[in-house]
Enzyme design. Structure first.
Site, PDB file in Angstrom:
ATOM      1  N   HIS A 140      89.767  39.473  93.590  1.00 35.47           N
ATOM      2  CA  HIS A 140      88.620  38.753  93.039  1.00 35.47           C
ATOM      3  C   HIS A 140      87.447  39.706  92.920  1.00 35.47           C
ATOM      4  CE1 HIS A 140      91.232  35.771  94.859  1.00 35.47           C
ATOM      5  NE2 HIS A 140      90.744  34.912  93.980  1.00 35.47           N
ATOM      6  N   GLU A 144      86.417  38.556  99.766  1.00 31.60           N
ATOM      7  CA  GLU A 144      86.927  38.142  98.456  1.00 31.60           C
ATOM      8  C   GLU A 144      86.401  36.761  98.059  1.00 31.60           C
ATOM      9  OE1 GLU A 144      89.793  39.305  96.282  1.00 31.60           O
ATOM     10  OE2 GLU A 144      90.144  41.212  97.289  1.00 31.60           O
ATOM     11  N   GLN A 177      85.063  26.837  88.181  1.00 29.97           N
ATOM     12  CA  GLN A 177      86.220  25.961  88.350  1.00 29.97           C
ATOM     13  C   GLN A 177      85.905  24.596  87.766  1.00 29.97           C
ATOM     14  OE1 GLN A 177      87.631  25.566  92.374  1.00 29.97           O
ATOM     15  NE2 GLN A 177      89.154  27.165  92.081  1.00 29.97           N
ATOM     16  N   LYS A 185      97.639  38.304  90.653  1.00 30.33           N
ATOM     17  CA  LYS A 185      96.539  37.423  90.236  1.00 30.33           C
ATOM     18  C   LYS A 185      95.227  38.204  90.258  1.00 30.33           C
ATOM     19  CE  LYS A 185      93.713  33.591  91.795  1.00 30.33           C
ATOM     20  NZ  LYS A 185      93.188  33.096  93.050  1.00 30.33           N
ATOM     21  N   ARG A 220      91.149  32.640 102.099  1.00 32.54           N
ATOM     22  CA  ARG A 220      90.318  33.585 101.355  1.00 32.54           C
ATOM     23  C   ARG A 220      89.288  34.174 102.305  1.00 32.54           C
ATOM     24  NH1 ARG A 220      92.546  35.235  98.221  1.00 32.54           N
ATOM     25  NH2 ARG A 220      92.824  33.508  96.785  1.00 32.54           N
TER      26      ARG A 220
END
Length: 176
Positions: free
Chosen positions: A70, A13, A163, A97, A9
């Site tokens: 994202h 992002e 998360q 996604k 990542r």
């Protein structure tokens, strides 16, 4: 028998390191070619041509590609969510996604409605969506009900806002 997903990542992002597009491609392609992974996660808006070439090359190695986006600032409009997912699909990805930051509860519903509508029009194409932060936690546990094929939990430190620890997430999903 556990599928292995490789993700680097970038800072733009939400990751911890900036990297040039060329080095980003080289890293992902080296991993895809290695034979050690089943999927790679490619940031969908790295550049149209470079992303398309990464997808094609990864597929030539038998590796599936998740194209991700994202948005840590907001939840896009319903139409923009659909547009982004359709763009990813047009690139030839295995799984689009989208993760975004809700400003209110309605934003979570917007994402879930767009997910449901996208999935109903693209039967057979798995999609992953989730809202981040406290408002978004419900999308991480109920996303499947609206068509999201997968969710993400964490072991220890969360890599994205909202998360849920993998043990807690597993328990919640087993109840549902």
């Amino acid at each position: 028998d556990t599928p292995i997903l490789f993700t680097f990542r970038t800072a733009k992002e939400g990751g911890e390191k900036a990297i040039s597009s060329e080095d980003y491609k080289a890293l992902n392609m080296a991993v895809a070619k290695s034979g050690y992974v089943d999927l790679i996660d490619v940031e969908a808006f790295t550049g149209e041509e470079i992303v398309k070439s990464m997808i094609q090359e990864a597929h030539s190695y038998g590796v599936k590609v998740i194209a991700s986006n994202h948005d840590f600032d907001k939840t896009p409009s319903y139409d923009e969510i659909i547009k982004r997912l359709c763009f990813m699909k047009s690139q030839g990805v295995s799984i689009p996604k989208l993760a975004c930051m809700p400003q209110n509860r309605h934003d979570v519903f917007t994402l879930m409605e767009a997910t449901q509508d996208f999935v109903s029009k693209n039967v057979g194409l798995p999609v992953i969506t989730m809202s981040m932060g406290d408002y978004g936690k419900v999308s991480r546990v109920a996303g499947k009900s609206f068509g999201s094929a997968m969710t993400f939990g964490c072991l220890g430190k969360a890599s994205a806002p909202g998360q849920i620890n993998v043990d807690d997430l597993r328990a919640i999903l087993n109840i549902l």
